[in-house]
Write an enzyme that holds these catalytic residues in place. Structure first.
Site, mmCIF file in Angstrom:
data_model
loop_
_atom_site.group_PDB
_atom_site.id
_atom_site.type_symbol
_atom_site.label_atom_id
_atom_site.label_comp_id
_atom_site.label_asym_id
_atom_site.label_seq_id
_atom_site.Cartn_x
_atom_site.Cartn_y
_atom_site.Cartn_z
ATOM 1 N N LYS A 8 0.872 -1.175 0.000
ATOM 2 C CA LYS A 8 0.000 0.000 0.000
ATOM 3 C C LYS A 8 0.908 1.224 0.000
ATOM 4 C CE LYS A 8 -3.189 2.538 2.880
ATOM 5 N NZ LYS A 8 -3.718 2.702 4.216
ATOM 6 N N THR A 9 0.628 2.152 -0.894
ATOM 7 C CA THR A 9 1.447 3.352 -0.962
ATOM 8 C C THR A 9 0.611 4.539 -1.408
ATOM 9 O OG1 THR A 9 3.446 4.337 -1.925
ATOM 10 C CG2 THR A 9 2.163 2.897 -3.354
ATOM 11 N N HIS A 10 1.085 5.710 -1.088
ATOM 12 C CA HIS A 10 0.512 6.951 -1.600
ATOM 13 C C HIS A 10 1.485 7.633 -2.555
ATOM 14 C CE1 HIS A 10 -2.328 7.334 2.103
ATOM 15 N NE2 HIS A 10 -2.826 6.563 1.167
ATOM 16 N N THR A 119 -16.308 -4.735 4.251
ATOM 17 C CA THR A 119 -15.710 -3.483 3.789
ATOM 18 C C THR A 119 -16.685 -2.307 3.808
ATOM 19 O OG1 THR A 119 -16.153 -4.101 1.471
ATOM 20 C CG2 THR A 119 -13.956 -4.628 2.371
ATOM 21 N N ARG A 149 -13.508 9.021 9.282
ATOM 22 C CA ARG A 149 -14.411 10.035 9.821
ATOM 23 C C ARG A 149 -15.852 9.846 9.373
ATOM 24 N NH1 ARG A 149 -16.038 15.145 8.546
ATOM 25 N NH2 ARG A 149 -15.192 14.877 6.477
ATOM 26 N N LYS A 150 -16.118 9.939 8.067
ATOM 27 C CA LYS A 150 -17.489 9.825 7.564
ATOM 28 C C LYS A 150 -17.595 8.861 6.379
ATOM 29 C CE LYS A 150 -19.609 14.264 8.735
ATOM 30 N NZ LYS A 150 -20.274 15.438 8.148
ATOM 31 N N GLY A 151 -16.671 8.928 5.469
ATOM 32 C CA GLY A 151 -16.721 8.056 4.300
ATOM 33 C C GLY A 151 -17.883 8.345 3.385
#
Length: 187
Positions: A8-10, A119, A149-151
């Protein structure tokens, strides 16, 4: 058979290792519309105690525009499945099936149903592997905001004034004029 390695990366596409280009790695890229992305990052940066004070509407850590454009422009030349957060929210089963197909798998209805359930935003908020609740309070101030937070799609409407939205739209149209990515700002 060796299990696949998942990373996983940004990182923006230009910073991925050369082996990405040489070995045919598969990349699943999830993009979120820029307004909700900005609001989400704002709240993340407020609760993240190891970042410097963000000030109003931060745009730290590089250009969102360059990031989404980089992967979009390479998606047809590389093994990149370009997904949209809004599509996942709208129809998670469809998007999970797209991921499975991209990875060369077929999911039974039961497995698909289980993945969809595990999910959901509510399930992920409760899952320590997804909600980062194991990160110490010295790093994340959960009194300010939670990691998840909210999604929601369209929460930007609760944060941007009409003037801010107009300025954002102008900047967005100018900056994205060379790359038409079909973002949706509401669903």
């Amino acid at each position: 058979m060796e299990p696949p390695r998942v990373i996983k990366t940004h990182l923006p596409i230009q910073l991925l290792p050369q082996s990405f280009r040489e070995t045919g790695c598969k990349v699943i890229y999830v993009a979120r519309n820029p307004k909700d992305n900005m609001v989400s990052y704002f709240h993340f940066d407020r609760m993240n105690l190891i970042h410097p004070e963000p000030g109003p509407w931060p745009m730290a850590w590089g250009s969102w525009y360059d990031h989404v454009k980089g992967y979009w422009k390479e998606k047809d030349r590389r093994n990149i499945l370009y997904l949209f957060f809004e599509d996942i929210k709208e129809n998670p089963a469809r998007e999970i099936q797209r991921i499975a197909k991209f990875l060369g798998h077929h999911l039974s209805e039961e497995v698909l149903h289980n993945i969809v359930q595990l999910t959901t935003f509510d399930a992920m908020q409760e899952n320590p592997m997804a909600n980062y609740s194991s990160i110490p309070d010295t790093i994340f101030d959960r009194k300010v905001s939670h990691f998840l937070r909210k999604g929601e799609v369209g929460d930007w409407k609760n944060h941007l004034s009409a003037e801010e939205n107009s300025a954002f739209e102008k900047h967005y149209m100018e900056t994205m004029s060379d790359c038409q990515i079909p973002f949706r700002f509401v669903i």
